[in-house]
Design a protein around this motif. Sequence first.
Motif, PDB file in Angstrom:
ATOM      1  N   VAL A  72       0.850  -1.196   0.000  1.00  0.00           N
ATOM      2  CA  VAL A  72       0.000   0.000   0.000  1.00  0.00           C
ATOM      3  C   VAL A  72       0.879   1.236   0.000  1.00  0.00           C
ATOM      4  O   VAL A  72       2.015   1.204   0.465  1.00  0.00           O
ATOM      5  CB  VAL A  72      -0.950   0.023   1.217  1.00  0.00           C
ATOM      6  N   PRO A  73       0.351   2.350  -0.489  1.00  0.00           N
ATOM      7  CA  PRO A  73       1.149   3.584  -0.475  1.00  0.00           C
ATOM      8  C   PRO A  73       1.262   4.133   0.942  1.00  0.00           C
ATOM      9  O   PRO A  73       0.393   3.873   1.783  1.00  0.00           O
ATOM     10  CB  PRO A  73       0.345   4.533  -1.367  1.00  0.00           C
ATOM     11  N   PRO A  74       2.306   4.891   1.204  1.00  0.00           N
ATOM     12  CA  PRO A  74       2.427   5.514   2.527  1.00  0.00           C
ATOM     13  C   PRO A  74       1.341   6.568   2.702  1.00  0.00           C
ATOM     14  O   PRO A  74       0.848   7.142   1.726  1.00  0.00           O
ATOM     15  CB  PRO A  74       3.822   6.140   2.506  1.00  0.00           C
ATOM     16  N   GLU A  75       0.982   6.814   3.944  1.00  0.00           N
ATOM     17  CA  GLU A  75      -0.051   7.811   4.219  1.00  0.00           C
ATOM     18  C   GLU A  75       0.566   9.196   4.238  1.00  0.00           C
ATOM     19  O   GLU A  75       1.331   9.536   5.129  1.00  0.00           O
ATOM     20  CB  GLU A  75      -0.714   7.521   5.562  1.00  0.00           C
ATOM     21  N   LEU A  76       0.270   9.949   3.202  1.00  0.00           N
ATOM     22  CA  LEU A  76       0.710  11.334   3.097  1.00  0.00           C
ATOM     23  C   LEU A  76      -0.507  12.196   2.824  1.00  0.00           C
ATOM     24  O   LEU A  76      -1.462  11.756   2.177  1.00  0.00           O
ATOM     25  CB  LEU A  76       1.729  11.500   1.966  1.00  0.00           C
ATOM     26  N   ASN A  77      -0.495  13.402   3.298  1.00  0.00           N
ATOM     27  CA  ASN A  77      -1.621  14.308   3.054  1.00  0.00           C
ATOM     28  C   ASN A  77      -1.653  14.770   1.602  1.00  0.00           C
ATOM     29  O   ASN A  77      -2.696  14.856   0.984  1.00  0.00           O
ATOM     30  CB  ASN A  77      -1.546  15.520   3.984  1.00  0.00           C
ATOM     31  N   VAL A  78      -0.482  15.081   1.060  1.00  0.00           N
ATOM     32  CA  VAL A  78      -0.386  15.566  -0.316  1.00  0.00           C
ATOM     33  C   VAL A  78       0.717  14.790  -1.018  1.00  0.00           C
ATOM     34  O   VAL A  78       1.792  14.587  -0.465  1.00  0.00           O
ATOM     35  CB  VAL A  78      -0.052  17.079  -0.339  1.00  0.00           C
ATOM     36  N   TYR A  79       0.431  14.343  -2.229  1.00  0.00           N
ATOM     37  CA  TYR A  79       1.429  13.629  -3.007  1.00  0.00           C
ATOM     38  C   TYR A  79       2.041  14.569  -4.029  1.00  0.00           C
ATOM     39  O   TYR A  79       1.376  15.451  -4.571  1.00  0.00           O
ATOM     40  CB  TYR A  79       0.818  12.415  -3.704  1.00  0.00           C
ATOM     41  N   ASP A  80       3.322  14.364  -4.302  1.00  0.00           N
ATOM     42  CA  ASP A  80       4.025  15.177  -5.285  1.00  0.00           C
ATOM     43  C   ASP A  80       3.594  14.784  -6.693  1.00  0.00           C
ATOM     44  O   ASP A  80       2.840  13.840  -6.902  1.00  0.00           O
ATOM     45  CB  ASP A  80       5.543  14.992  -5.136  1.00  0.00           C
ATOM     46  N   SER A  81       4.139  15.491  -7.672  1.00  0.00           N
ATOM     47  CA  SER A  81       3.803  15.206  -9.069  1.00  0.00           C
ATOM     48  C   SER A  81       4.428  13.908  -9.556  1.00  0.00           C
ATOM     49  O   SER A  81       4.107  13.443 -10.638  1.00  0.00           O
ATOM     50  CB  SER A  81       4.258  16.359  -9.952  1.00  0.00           C
ATOM     51  N   ASP A  82       5.312  13.305  -8.749  1.00  0.00           N
ATOM     52  CA  ASP A  82       5.952  12.057  -9.156  1.00  0.00           C
ATOM     53  C   ASP A  82       5.086  10.837  -8.873  1.00  0.00           C
ATOM     54  O   ASP A  82       5.497   9.711  -9.091  1.00  0.00           O
ATOM     55  CB  ASP A  82       7.309  11.909  -8.467  1.00  0.00           C
ATOM     56  N   VAL A  83       3.870  11.044  -8.406  1.00  0.00           N
ATOM     57  CA  VAL A  83       2.969   9.952  -8.057  1.00  0.00           C
ATOM     58  C   VAL A  83       1.872   9.838  -9.105  1.00  0.00           C
ATOM     59  O   VAL A  83       1.225  10.823  -9.453  1.00  0.00           O
ATOM     60  CB  VAL A  83       2.350  10.182  -6.654  1.00  0.00           C
ATOM     61  N   LEU A  84       1.678   8.619  -9.602  1.00  0.00           N
ATOM     62  CA  LEU A  84       0.597   8.342 -10.541  1.00  0.00           C
ATOM     63  C   LEU A  84      -0.619   7.950  -9.721  1.00  0.00           C
ATOM     64  O   LEU A  84      -0.581   6.967  -8.990  1.00  0.00           O
ATOM     65  CB  LEU A  84       0.999   7.220 -11.504  1.00  0.00           C
ATOM     66  N   GLU A  85      -1.700   8.742  -9.834  1.00  0.00           N
ATOM     67  CA  GLU A  85      -2.876   8.526  -9.002  1.00  0.00           C
ATOM     68  C   GLU A  85      -4.097   8.190  -9.840  1.00  0.00           C
ATOM     69  O   GLU A  85      -4.199   8.574 -10.990  1.00  0.00           O
ATOM     70  CB  GLU A  85      -3.197   9.790  -8.189  1.00  0.00           C
ATOM     71  N   ASP A  86      -5.018   7.482  -9.190  1.00  0.00           N
ATOM     72  CA  ASP A  86      -6.347   7.259  -9.738  1.00  0.00           C
ATOM     73  C   ASP A  86      -7.303   7.895  -8.743  1.00  0.00           C
ATOM     74  O   ASP A  86      -7.560   7.342  -7.687  1.00  0.00           O
ATOM     75  CB  ASP A  86      -6.630   5.772  -9.885  1.00  0.00           C
ATOM     76  N   GLY A  87      -7.765   9.080  -9.064  1.00  0.00           N
ATOM     77  CA  GLY A  87      -8.540   9.842  -8.091  1.00  0.00           C
ATOM     78  C   GLY A  87      -7.609  10.320  -6.993  1.00  0.00           C
ATOM     79  O   GLY A  87      -6.667  11.058  -7.230  1.00  0.00           O
ATOM     80  N   GLU A  88      -7.845   9.869  -5.797  1.00  0.00           N
ATOM     81  CA  GLU A  88      -7.010  10.245  -4.657  1.00  0.00           C
ATOM     82  C   GLU A  88      -6.053   9.128  -4.246  1.00  0.00           C
ATOM     83  O   GLU A  88      -5.286   9.279  -3.309  1.00  0.00           O
ATOM     84  CB  GLU A  88      -7.905  10.593  -3.457  1.00  0.00           C
ATOM     85  N   VAL A  89      -6.113   7.985  -4.933  1.00  0.00           N
ATOM     86  CA  VAL A  89      -5.339   6.817  -4.526  1.00  0.00           C
ATOM     87  C   VAL A  89      -4.101   6.660  -5.400  1.00  0.00           C
ATOM     88  O   VAL A  89      -4.211   6.517  -6.615  1.00  0.00           O
ATOM     89  CB  VAL A  89      -6.194   5.537  -4.602  1.00  0.00           C
TER      90      VAL A  89
END
Length: 149
Positions: A72-89
């Motif tokens: 699972v991804p680490p729990e962060l409030n805000v993800y940087d642009s280096d993260v590929l997301e689907d919605g908020e996940v």
Amino acid sequence: MTSPQPRRPVNRRQTRRDRHGRGLRGRLVPATVPMARTKAEVFDDLVLDTVEALERRFAKELAGVEFAVEDVPPELNVYDSDVLEDGEVPLARLLPGQPGRNELPPRIVLYRRPLEFRAMDRDDLADLVHDVIVEQVANLLGIDPDELA
């Protein structure tokens, strides 16, 4: 008067049963059949298949790039642009590396559980893993993902 009979030593292993009398518990299928593989092992194989195919075509560009899988991804409030997301996940993360004294290599991390949750079956998961890895490698190399696919 009868003499007491000598007691035989009791082998606890033979006479003792498990708590509910069901016998020994263990694997239901032999380790040699495909059904015995865990979801994590199957996921790792899908990642390796995609990475090996990309490394055959782009060996020089991908030399030194590390690929990792986390549940699972680490729990962060805000993800940087280096993260590929689907919605908020987050589905994957690209850590570009830090040249210098520590020489941290570039690293692509895939998050297994969010990807598995989005797939309908194994083939769909394989396609999703492939697409996510291609997207992250394209971001790393600064090229269009269509050139990698």
